[in-house]
Design an enzyme around this catalytic site. Structure first.
Site, short mmCIF file in Angstrom:
data_model
loop_
_atom_site.label_atom_id
_atom_site.label_comp_id
_atom_site.label_asym_id
_atom_site.label_seq_id
_atom_site.Cartn_x
_atom_site.Cartn_y
_atom_site.Cartn_z
N PHE A 37 48.45 32.62 33.13
CA PHE A 37 47.85 33.62 32.24
C PHE A 37 48.87 34.59 31.67
CE2 PHE A 37 48.09 36.95 35.43
CZ PHE A 37 48.15 36.21 36.60
N TYR A 92 72.33 54.14 50.64
CA TYR A 92 71.99 52.72 50.80
C TYR A 92 71.14 52.49 52.04
CZ TYR A 92 72.35 47.69 50.47
OH TYR A 92 72.03 46.38 50.33
N ARG A 144 40.14 37.44 32.61
CA ARG A 144 40.05 37.14 34.04
C ARG A 144 39.02 36.03 34.19
NH1 ARG A 144 44.30 39.67 37.01
NH2 ARG A 144 45.01 37.87 35.86
N ASP A 181 44.35 43.52 51.77
CA ASP A 181 45.02 43.83 50.51
C ASP A 181 44.55 45.23 50.14
OD1 ASP A 181 45.77 44.24 47.92
OD2 ASP A 181 45.43 42.18 47.29
N LYS A 188 48.82 50.71 41.93
CA LYS A 188 47.41 51.04 41.68
C LYS A 188 47.07 52.32 42.44
CE LYS A 188 47.62 46.43 40.78
NZ LYS A 188 48.84 45.65 41.02
N PHE A 221 42.95 36.36 44.64
CA PHE A 221 43.68 37.09 43.61
C PHE A 221 44.89 36.23 43.23
CE2 PHE A 221 46.78 39.91 41.74
CZ PHE A 221 46.03 40.31 40.65
N THR A 222 45.27 36.30 41.96
CA THR A 222 46.26 35.38 41.40
C THR A 222 47.56 35.32 42.22
OG1 THR A 222 46.94 37.18 39.95
CG2 THR A 222 45.38 35.59 39.04
O1 PLI Z 1 51.25 43.60 40.67
P1 PLI Z 1 51.75 43.71 42.09
O2 PLI Z 1 52.73 42.68 42.46
O3 PLI Z 1 52.21 45.09 42.43
O4 PLI Z 1 50.46 43.50 43.04
C1 PLI Z 1 49.82 42.28 43.15
C2 PLI Z 1 48.35 42.48 43.41
C3 PLI Z 1 47.86 42.22 44.64
N1 PLI Z 1 46.53 42.38 44.91
C4 PLI Z 1 45.66 42.81 43.99
C5 PLI Z 1 44.22 42.95 44.34
C6 PLI Z 1 46.09 43.11 42.72
O5 PLI Z 1 45.22 43.56 41.82
C7 PLI Z 1 47.49 42.93 42.38
C8 PLI Z 1 47.97 43.13 41.08
N2 PLI Z 1 47.14 43.32 40.09
C9 PLI Z 1 47.40 43.43 38.80
C10 PLI Z 1 48.75 43.32 38.21
C11 PLI Z 1 46.26 43.66 37.92
O6 PLI Z 1 46.46 43.82 36.70
O7 PLI Z 1 45.14 43.72 38.44
#
Ligand code: PLI
Length: 452
Positions: free
Chosen positions: A444, A68, A378, A211, A254, A120-121
């Site tokens: 979306f 933990y 998008r 970011d 990513k 970004f969203t």
């Molecule tokens: O999906 P998360 O919560 O691990 O990360 C959010 C996020 C933050 N910044 C940027 C530039 C992104 O592209 C992003 C998430 N992007 C997604 C889910 C995408 O499909 O692009």
């Protein structure tokens, strides 16, 4: 470039008939997010969490220390971030938006402004939930799908300075600098621009938070395109990029090449203390945040794998390969090719469909029905509404063909290109959609539509 890996485990994918896909998209309310994955043939919805981990990462999963507190995998993750990015402190979170939540809460006061190189969203949603107004300070060309620039994600320094002049530096806690810029087409930011942004920001007492979601791709573009960096290693470029920042949020899903995970990285001990006291409320102990020990181990290893130049060269050449096929066929796409995806300009693809009738949403649904290829809108749907409840009308109305890391081959991309080209030949027949269900935030993901 051929794949710099061998395949030792495979996952079968299902072929469907057109009739099955017509049914499936109807059930999904013409929203590709709501399709069942088993009804998808080639899944280019996102590169987020959809990556194939390596044997090295999978073997790391078996070394999960699930204590933990004080997990040794956290120490490995911390060491990887310190080594590759140069930040002192790491707050693990379940994914990128967990880090955005904490950063926004510790930095923003209601009434603040947060400039950034295109929204970004999830990032903007957290800024707004904490009472800030997002201000786009990216260069104008980033909103023009045809402008061909090597660093189309750059900040327009004059726009940034104007904002400081207009609202006062004390109302700007930080600038949010995305490397690369997802919504602009995966476009990179140059080292020169990062440096200048940091100089302007820091001279006014404004912090710089990056970011870092696709930072390895950004570093690769710098190596390939920016004079003076050809002979530098990716880790060296990453360390220089982050040396100008006060911290970063990271979606490990990513450029961490994992299926789940993220973190907030910081240099300031006081900010770290604030973040650490919030992470226990929203995520978990500061030594695991939102992740299991095994996930932290896979991420620690993935960060290194993503900083490998052969990995990155192959990744960018897959994107370029698909981009070249579509470009040769005259398909309107965002120029130049970006880091993680090829973006189709749906306004130009369907010039007869007004933005209120959701051309990009329509194209994503049509592409699925035609071929089983899943893509993502998008455009106006992703952009959501402003504080007065009006649609944001983004200049870019795009469909993203996103390439997961180490998952598909060039042959899959041939299938994708053929499907898009076929659709383009029949574009005049297509009508738009109307929205029949709309959730209040991040619409979306779950909005539903019907054909007009
Ligand atoms: O999906 P998360 O919560 O691990 O990360 C959010 C996020 C933050 N910044 C940027 C530039 C992104 O592209 C992003 C998430 N992007 C997604 C889910 C995408 O499909 O692009």
């Amino acid at each position: 470039m051929a794949e710099p890996y061998r395949i030792k485990m495979v996952e079968p994918i299902k072929m469907t008939t057109r009739e099955q896909r017509e049914e499936a998209i109807k059930r999904a309310g013409y929203n590709t997010f709501l399709l069942d994955s088993e009804d998808v043939y080639i899944d280019l919805l996102t590169d987020s969490g959809t990556n194939a981990m390596s044997d090295n990462q999978w073997s790391g999963m078996m070394l999960g220390d699930e204590a933990y507190a004080g997990s040794k995998n956290f120490k490995n993750l911390l060491a990887a971030v310190q080594d590759l990015y140069g930040f002192k402190y790491v707050v693990p979170t379940h994914q990128g938006r967990g880090a955005e939540n904490i950063l926004s809460q510790i930095m923003i006061e209601p009434g603040d402004y947060v400039p950034g190189n295109m929204y970004f969203t999830t990032t903007r949603a957290h800024q707004e939930l904490n009472g800030a107004t997002f201000v786009d300070v990216i260069i104008d060309e980033a909103h023009d799908s045809e402008a061909e620039l090597p660093f189309k994600g750059n900040v327009d320094i004059e726009k940034f300075k104007k904002l400081i002049n207009d609202v006062g530096a004390e109302r700007i806690p930080y600038i949010s600098l995305a490397v690369t810029v997802n919504m602009a087409g995966g476009q990179p930011v140059s080292m020169a621009n990062i440096r200048e942004v940091a100089e302007v920001a820091h001279s006014h007492g404004i912090k710089v938070f990056m970011d870092a979601t696709r930072c390895a791709e950004n570093a690769c573009f710098i190596k390939q395109r920016e004079p003076g960096y050809q002979h530098k290693s990716i880790p060296d470029i990453l360390r220089e990029m982050f040396s100008y920042a006060d911290g970063c949020t990271m979606s490990g899903k990513k450029d961490g090449i994992v299926n789940i995970g993220g973190f907030l990285a910081l240099n300031d001990p006081d900010l770290y203390q604030k973040a650490a006291s919030l992470v226990v409320v929203y995520e978990g102990m500061p030594s695991y945040g939102g992740m299991a020990g095994r996930d932290m181990e896979a991420l620690a290893r993935g960060l290194y794998e993503a900083a490998d130049y052969d990995f990155l060269t192959h990744r960018l050449s897959q994107v370029q390969y698909l981009w070249d096929m579509l470009d040769e066929a005259g398909i309107p796409i965002v120029r130049p090719a970006g880091g993680h995806a090829v973006f189709i300009d749906a306004r130009k693809f369907y010039p007869h469909i007004p933005q209120d009738h959701f051309p990009a949403q329509t194209l994503a649904a049509e592409l699925y029905v035609r071929s089983g290829v899943r893509s993502m809108e998008r455009g106006i749907v992703s952009a959501g509404r402003d504080k007065e409840g009006r649609h944001h009308y983004p200049k870019l109305e795009l469909v993203r063909l996103t390439i997961p890391r180490r998952v598909y081959t060039y042959a899959h991309l041939d299938v994708v290109a053929d499907a898009v080209i076929d659709l383009y030949q029949e574009r005049d027949k297509v009508k738009g959609l109307r929205m029949v269900y709309e959730p209040p935030v991040l619409r979306f993901f779950t909005a539903r539509f019907e054909p007009l």
